[in-house]
Write an enzyme that holds these catalytic residues in place. Structure first.
Site, PDB file in Angstrom:
ATOM      1  N   ASP A 174      -1.562 -35.286 -10.766  1.00 47.44           N
ATOM      2  CA  ASP A 174      -2.594 -36.182 -10.398  1.00 47.44           C
ATOM      3  C   ASP A 174      -2.037 -37.289  -9.899  1.00 47.44           C
ATOM      4  OD1 ASP A 174      -4.400 -34.477 -11.594  1.00 47.44           O
ATOM      5  OD2 ASP A 174      -4.218 -35.342 -13.449  1.00 47.44           O
ATOM      6  N   ASN A 227      -0.279 -26.485  -7.504  1.00 50.93           N
ATOM      7  CA  ASN A 227       1.071 -26.448  -8.160  1.00 50.93           C
ATOM      8  C   ASN A 227       1.470 -24.800  -7.869  1.00 50.93           C
ATOM      9  OD1 ASN A 227      -0.226 -25.044 -10.397  1.00 50.93           O
ATOM     10  ND2 ASN A 227       0.075 -26.991 -11.642  1.00 50.93           N
ATOM     11  N   SER A 235       0.949 -44.072 -17.821  1.00 49.95           N
ATOM     12  CA  SER A 235       2.472 -43.813 -17.198  1.00 49.95           C
ATOM     13  C   SER A 235       2.398 -43.876 -15.622  1.00 49.95           C
ATOM     14  CB  SER A 235       3.040 -42.340 -17.473  1.00 49.95           C
ATOM     15  OG  SER A 235       2.259 -41.229 -16.859  1.00 49.95           O
ATOM     16  N   SER A 248       6.039 -41.439 -12.833  1.00 52.99           N
ATOM     17  CA  SER A 248       4.781 -41.034 -13.838  1.00 52.99           C
ATOM     18  C   SER A 248       5.608 -40.287 -14.981  1.00 52.99           C
ATOM     19  CB  SER A 248       3.624 -40.482 -13.282  1.00 52.99           C
ATOM     20  OG  SER A 248       3.947 -39.302 -13.194  1.00 52.99           O
ATOM     21  N   THR A 278       3.211 -28.019  -4.996  1.00 59.33           N
ATOM     22  CA  THR A 278       4.036 -28.957  -5.669  1.00 59.33           C
ATOM     23  C   THR A 278       4.895 -27.725  -6.650  1.00 59.33           C
ATOM     24  OG1 THR A 278       2.482 -29.410  -7.623  1.00 59.33           O
ATOM     25  CG2 THR A 278       2.498 -30.655  -5.575  1.00 59.33           C
ATOM     26  N   GLY A 326      -8.466 -36.605 -17.405  1.00 56.84           N
ATOM     27  CA  GLY A 326      -9.440 -35.826 -16.646  1.00 56.84           C
ATOM     28  C   GLY A 326      -8.698 -35.964 -15.212  1.00 56.84           C
ATOM     29  N   ASN A 359       6.041 -37.790  -4.130  1.00 56.24           N
ATOM     30  CA  ASN A 359       6.862 -37.301  -5.148  1.00 56.24           C
ATOM     31  C   ASN A 359       7.469 -38.374  -5.926  1.00 56.24           C
ATOM     32  OD1 ASN A 359       7.041 -34.404  -5.027  1.00 56.24           O
ATOM     33  ND2 ASN A 359       8.409 -34.348  -3.030  1.00 56.24           N
TER      34      ASN A 359
HETATM   35  O1  RIB Z   1      -4.194 -33.304 -15.187  1.00 56.63           O
HETATM   36  C1  RIB Z   1      -3.880 -33.834 -16.202  1.00 56.63           C
HETATM   37  C2  RIB Z   1      -5.322 -33.769 -17.032  1.00 56.63           C
HETATM   38  O2  RIB Z   1      -5.665 -32.399 -17.245  1.00 56.63           O
HETATM   39  C3  RIB Z   1      -5.315 -34.376 -18.521  1.00 56.63           C
HETATM   40  O3  RIB Z   1      -5.651 -36.013 -18.072  1.00 56.63           O
HETATM   41  C4  RIB Z   1      -6.451 -33.654 -19.320  1.00 56.63           C
HETATM   42  O4  RIB Z   1      -7.569 -34.788 -19.216  1.00 56.63           O
HETATM   43  C5  RIB Z   1      -6.602 -32.481 -18.070  1.00 56.63           C
HETATM   44  O5  RIB Z   1      -7.885 -32.617 -17.607  1.00 56.63           O
HETATM   45 NA    NA Z   2       3.693 -39.335 -18.029  1.00 57.72          NA
END
Ligand code: RIB
Ligand code: NA
Length: 309
Positions: free
Chosen positions: A256, A186, A297, A288, A222, A40, A282
């Site tokens: 994220d 992005n 990660s 990750s 990004t 998420g 970055n």
């Molecule tokens: O940005 C990656 C995320 O997008 C994943 O963890 C998945 O849950 C979706 O929400």
């Molecule tokens: Na990863």
């Protein structure tokens, strides 16, 4: 209680299959590995900020189910404050079906479930935490009304805001731009929002100008392995911030990780130039992509060189 970074956003259980390539419509292909993880976008960003060492709180909703209970434990294990994590019996914890190919690229279907039940009432209950935060972060995996309200509440209280319009919608309410201190997306999201095609650094400069015109204080686009482009309202031209090449194993959640790190720097080094924050974020995100999974990660402070802090 006060928090450095407050995230109003989503929690998803990630159901991940690794396969040589992404399937086509109507096709069944064989994968080689399956795992369940915590994901998420909202929670991912919050957990990355927490792992870098700032005090964080998550404002979100999960189901009154096994996945929801587990998610709350996951926040506790990562030192994220959970007083504003609600559980509902009206919907299931959000889920994301993710396929990752051998190039580390992914395709994702999300079913937001309980995330869509987070609303004004919960924001009111968390108002003090929002008001006193240094940084507030929102995305678009919850009701967009709730995201916009949260950003407005923060903006009205001079809390710095980061808005990540993901997953992007073509008809985003222009109110979002006016309450975003840092509008960070992005290349494909920038494309959808502006209608421009964004395939390289040059295109990103143009798209950033268009997004800035809509009223935010700064824009970051990004570009995966090409780093990002940063444009601030007080400057005429944007800056390309390149990133160092790494071998991608799984890029899920890299954006994220970047945003979580950006929130960390904005809270911890508020006077650092945004370009420098982006350069460091970055580097965090680059770590990750070199490991499997999303939150699994994301690096901790102890895994990273001291000059990033
Ligand atoms: O940005 C990656 C995320 O997008 C994943 O963890 C998945 O849950 C979706 O929400
Ligand atoms: Na990863």
């Amino acid at each position: 209680k006060t928090f450095d970074v407050v995230v109003v956003g989503s929690c998803m259980t990630d159901l991940v299959s690794q396969a040589p390539r992404l399937p086509k419509a109507g096709e069944t292909i064989r994968g080689h590995k399956f795992f369940i993880g915590f994901g998420g976008k909202g929670a991912n960003q919050c957990i990355q900020a927490a792992r870098l060492g700032v005090k964080t709180a998550m404002i979100c909703k999960v189901g009154k189910d096994f996945f929801g209970d587990n998610y709350i434990q996951n926040f506790k294990d990562n030192d994220v404050h959970t007083d504003f994590v609600w559980q509902t019996s009206d919907a299931a914890t959000g889920a994301a079906s993710i396929t990752v190919n051998d190039a580390g690229e992914n395709a994702i279907v999300i079913v937001a479930g309980a995330n869509m039940r987070l609303g004004e009432e919960e924001l009111q209950q968390a108002l003090t935490a929002i008001r006193k935060a240094k940084v507030l972060v929102c995305q678009l995996e919850i009701s967009s009304q709730t995201s916009l309200r949260a950003l407005q509440m923060a903006h009205d209280n001079k809390v710095r805001t980061i808005f990540n319009p993901a997953p992007a919608v073509p008809d985003l309410d222009f109110g979002f731009y006016r309450v975003s201190d840092v509008f960070c997306c992005n290349e494909s999201e920038a494309e959808l929002l502006t209608g421009y095609s964004v395939n390289n650094v040059e295109d990103a400069h143009h798209a950033a100008q268009e997004l800035l015109r809509r009223g935010c204080t700064a824009v970051i686009i990004t570009l995966g392995p090409q780093g990002c482009v940063v444009l601030k309202a007080q400057d005429k031209t944007s800056t390309h911030v390149p990133s160092t090449a790494v071998k991608a194993v799984d890029t899920t959640g890299a954006g994220d990780s970047f945003i979580g790190a950006l929130a960390f720097y904005l809270a911890h080094h508020p006077d650092m130039p945004l370009e420098e924050m982006a350069r460091r974020a970055n580097q965090v995100a680059a770590v990750s992509v070199q490991a499997v999974g999303t939150q699994t990660s994301f690096p901790f402070k102890r895994d990273l060189p001291a000059d990033l802090f």
